[in-house]
Design an enzyme around this catalytic site. Structure first.
Site, short mmCIF file in Angstrom:
data_model
loop_
_atom_site.label_atom_id
_atom_site.label_comp_id
_atom_site.label_asym_id
_atom_site.label_seq_id
_atom_site.Cartn_x
_atom_site.Cartn_y
_atom_site.Cartn_z
N ARG A 51 0.85 -1.21 0.00
CA ARG A 51 0.00 0.00 0.00
C ARG A 51 0.87 1.24 0.00
O ARG A 51 2.04 1.22 0.36
CB ARG A 51 -0.92 0.04 1.21
CG ARG A 51 -0.22 0.13 2.57
CD ARG A 51 -0.12 1.51 3.15
NE ARG A 51 0.72 1.55 4.34
CZ ARG A 51 2.00 1.85 4.32
NH1 ARG A 51 2.62 2.12 3.20
NH2 ARG A 51 2.70 1.87 5.44
N GLU B 53 -0.77 9.82 8.78
CA GLU B 53 0.39 9.01 9.19
C GLU B 53 0.51 8.99 10.70
O GLU B 53 0.43 10.03 11.36
CB GLU B 53 1.65 9.59 8.54
CG GLU B 53 2.64 8.57 8.09
CD GLU B 53 2.11 7.68 6.97
OE1 GLU B 53 1.61 6.58 7.26
OE2 GLU B 53 2.19 8.10 5.80
N HIS B 54 0.72 7.78 11.22
CA HIS B 54 0.82 7.54 12.67
C HIS B 54 -0.48 7.94 13.38
O HIS B 54 -0.46 8.37 14.52
CB HIS B 54 2.03 8.27 13.26
CG HIS B 54 3.33 7.64 12.82
ND1 HIS B 54 3.86 6.54 13.45
CD2 HIS B 54 4.16 7.93 11.79
CE1 HIS B 54 4.99 6.19 12.83
NE2 HIS B 54 5.19 7.01 11.81
N ASP C 240 -3.26 5.68 12.88
CA ASP C 240 -4.10 4.47 13.00
C ASP C 240 -4.09 3.92 14.43
O ASP C 240 -5.14 3.56 14.96
CB ASP C 240 -3.74 3.39 11.96
CG ASP C 240 -2.30 2.90 11.97
OD1 ASP C 240 -1.47 3.46 12.71
OD2 ASP C 240 -2.01 1.93 11.23
N GLY D 175 11.18 -3.44 3.22
CA GLY D 175 11.62 -2.32 4.05
C GLY D 175 11.50 -0.97 3.36
O GLY D 175 12.16 -0.01 3.76
N GLY E 143 8.74 0.86 3.13
CA GLY E 143 7.62 1.65 3.64
C GLY E 143 6.35 1.46 2.82
O GLY E 143 5.42 2.25 2.90
N SER F 73 5.52 -4.29 2.79
CA SER F 73 5.84 -5.63 2.30
C SER F 73 5.40 -6.67 3.33
O SER F 73 4.91 -7.75 2.96
CB SER F 73 7.34 -5.75 2.01
OG SER F 73 8.09 -5.35 3.13
N ASP G 163 -2.26 -1.07 7.38
CA ASP G 163 -1.63 -1.79 6.28
C ASP G 163 -2.38 -3.08 5.95
O ASP G 163 -2.65 -3.39 4.79
CB ASP G 163 -0.16 -2.10 6.62
CG ASP G 163 0.63 -0.84 6.94
OD1 ASP G 163 0.10 0.26 6.71
OD2 ASP G 163 1.77 -0.96 7.42
N TYR H 40 9.30 3.28 16.57
CA TYR H 40 7.84 3.11 16.38
C TYR H 40 7.15 2.84 17.73
O TYR H 40 6.19 3.55 18.08
CB TYR H 40 7.58 2.00 15.35
CG TYR H 40 6.14 1.89 14.94
CD1 TYR H 40 5.65 2.61 13.85
CD2 TYR H 40 5.25 1.09 15.64
CE1 TYR H 40 4.32 2.51 13.47
CE2 TYR H 40 3.92 0.98 15.27
CZ TYR H 40 3.46 1.69 14.18
OH TYR H 40 2.14 1.60 13.81
C1 GAF Z 1 3.56 1.43 9.72
C2 GAF Z 1 2.52 0.70 10.56
F1 GAF Z 1 2.53 -0.64 10.26
C3 GAF Z 1 1.12 1.27 10.34
O1 GAF Z 1 0.21 0.64 11.19
C4 GAF Z 1 1.12 2.79 10.55
O2 GAF Z 1 1.16 3.10 11.92
C5 GAF Z 1 2.26 3.45 9.78
O3 GAF Z 1 3.51 2.83 10.05
C6 GAF Z 1 2.38 4.91 10.11
O4 GAF Z 1 1.24 5.60 9.69
O5 GAF Z 1 3.32 1.22 8.36
#
Ligand code: GAF
Length: 394
Positions: free
Chosen positions: A38, A44-45, A47, A137, A139, A142, A187, A237
């Protein structure tokens, strides 16, 4: 240099099939499936903060082909050549429901995790080959595409109840328990439920998704792989997740989804500077994502692009998950006429940017990025694609 268009799925199936026949002595596989990587357009960040995300499934996919066996033995071989690890794994499925522990090779942990969380146990023995065009890797998810492809493969051997959302959740659990990454749901969700010609606005609290049409021939979505991956990815993360949970708890909320900028400003004295900035990114990014989806529905690409750039700046300055290479790629893209917006995509610390631009500007955009970027980028022109699906082997 022209952008790489995403390779055809049938070529990948043919590659996997050749490997299968070579490893398993000419025996033909009976089942083939694929699941996409995807690209996240914005959100971003958010979810794992129960917020909104706006990803789309890619034509880059992971394919799994194979056949059931009559015993409890599993053999899986990966066609991926750049792993330093063995490309084959053999193990026996536990008969008593005991755990399949993670171990080496690490790519097999995704397979083991999916078996562990499969909703119609016990899983029968099988032989399988994996092949993928999703860069590892990079982003572009995968790992989620491998989990979802494997789950889809198991569904062909022994059907479950077919509920796609619980399938995505099972794959997310596999990532938590067997890859040790406390990821959100984005994802696995979009790899399972992606829709051709559409992005998905996913509410990560209710797990409802709205399809947003994204098939304008005058528009291009360009993915640029920085081809760097910084070692911070793994450790930072979970730290970000913890900081967000701390911020929500100080604000007296279940999650940052429930917090407003007013709440945050009122609590500013009780938050240290870093926690404040992390929370501010999330609260504003959730709002931006909803606005961006509205803009996309109206075809207001300039407005959408502006929100993409604001998202990138916030990830760089407040959330601190960008890096020099991603910032360079975004700046270079934004210098080209016809580009609406650009931002880093995915977890950060390397990987890819996503750029929205007018179709006629594609060649000059790629040339300009190549001239300006200090590294060696790879380009993909991406079209919104379908989620996981069985494939024909004929
Ligand atoms: C990675 C995580 F797997 C997703 O869940 C999400 O938090 C993303 O980072 C950041 O938006 O892909």
């Amino acid at each position: 240099m022209a952008a790489t268009s995403c390779p055809d799925v049938s070529e990948l199936v043919a590659e996997a099939r050749r490997l299968y026949e070579q490893v398993f002595g000419g025996e033909a596989p009976l089942t083939a499936v694929c699941a996409p990587g995807r690209v996240n357009l914005i959100g971003e960040h958010t979810d794992y903060n129960q917020g909104f995300v706006l990803p789309m499934a890619l034509p880059l996919v992971t394919v799994v082909i194979g056949s059931q066996t009559s015993d409890r033995d599993v053999t899986v071989v990966t066609a991926t050549k750049d792993a330093d690890e063995p490309r084959r794994v053999d193990f026996t499925l536990p008969v008593d429901g005991s755990q399949l522990s993670p171990g080496l090779p690490s790519w097999a942990n995704y397979v083991k995790g999916v078996i562990q969380h499969y909703r119609a146990p016990p899983v029968p023995g099988f032989r399988a080959v994996i092949a993928s065009t999703v860069p590892l890797g990079g982003g572009l998810s995968s790992s989620a595409s491998l989990e979802v492809a494997f789950y889809t493969f198991l569904q062909q051997l022994k059907p479950d109840d077919g509920d796609k959302i619980s399938k995505a959740v099972a794959c997310q659990q596999a990532e938590h328990t067997h890859a040790g990454v406390p990821c959100g749901i984005m994802d696995q969700f979009v790899s399972t439920l992606g829709r051709e010609g559409h992005a998905l606005l996913i509410d990560c609290r209710s797990l409802e998704a709205t399809s947003v049409p994204l098939a304008d021939p005058g528009l291009v979505i360009l993915i640029t792989n920085s081809n760097v991956k910084h070692s911070l990815t793994g450790s930072e993360y979970p730290t970000r997740r913890r900081q967000c949970a701390e911020a929500a708890s100080i604000l007296g909320k279940d999650s940052l989804r429930d917090a407003t900028m007013n709440d945050l400003e009122e609590a500013k004295d009780r938050l240290d500077d870093v926690t404040y900035r992390r929370a501010r990114h999330v609260i504003e990014e959730i709002q931006r994502t909803v606005q961006a989806a509205e803009a996309l529905k109206r075809g207001a690409y300039r407005e959408f692009g502006k929100l993409m750039v604001e998202s990138h700046n916030s990830l760089r300055d407040l959330y601190e998950v960008s890096c020099r290479e991603l910032d360079e790629l975004v700046s270079a893209a934004m210098e080209v006429e016809g580009v609406f917006g650009s931002r880093m995509t995915g977890g950060g610390f390397g990987g890819c940017t996503v750029t929205l631009l007018q179709a006629h500007a594609i060649d000059r955009t790629i040339l300009h990025i190549q001239e300006r970027y200090s590294g060696s980028p790879t380009f993909y022109v991406a079209t919104p694609s379908e989620g996981a699906r069985p494939l024909s082997l004929s």
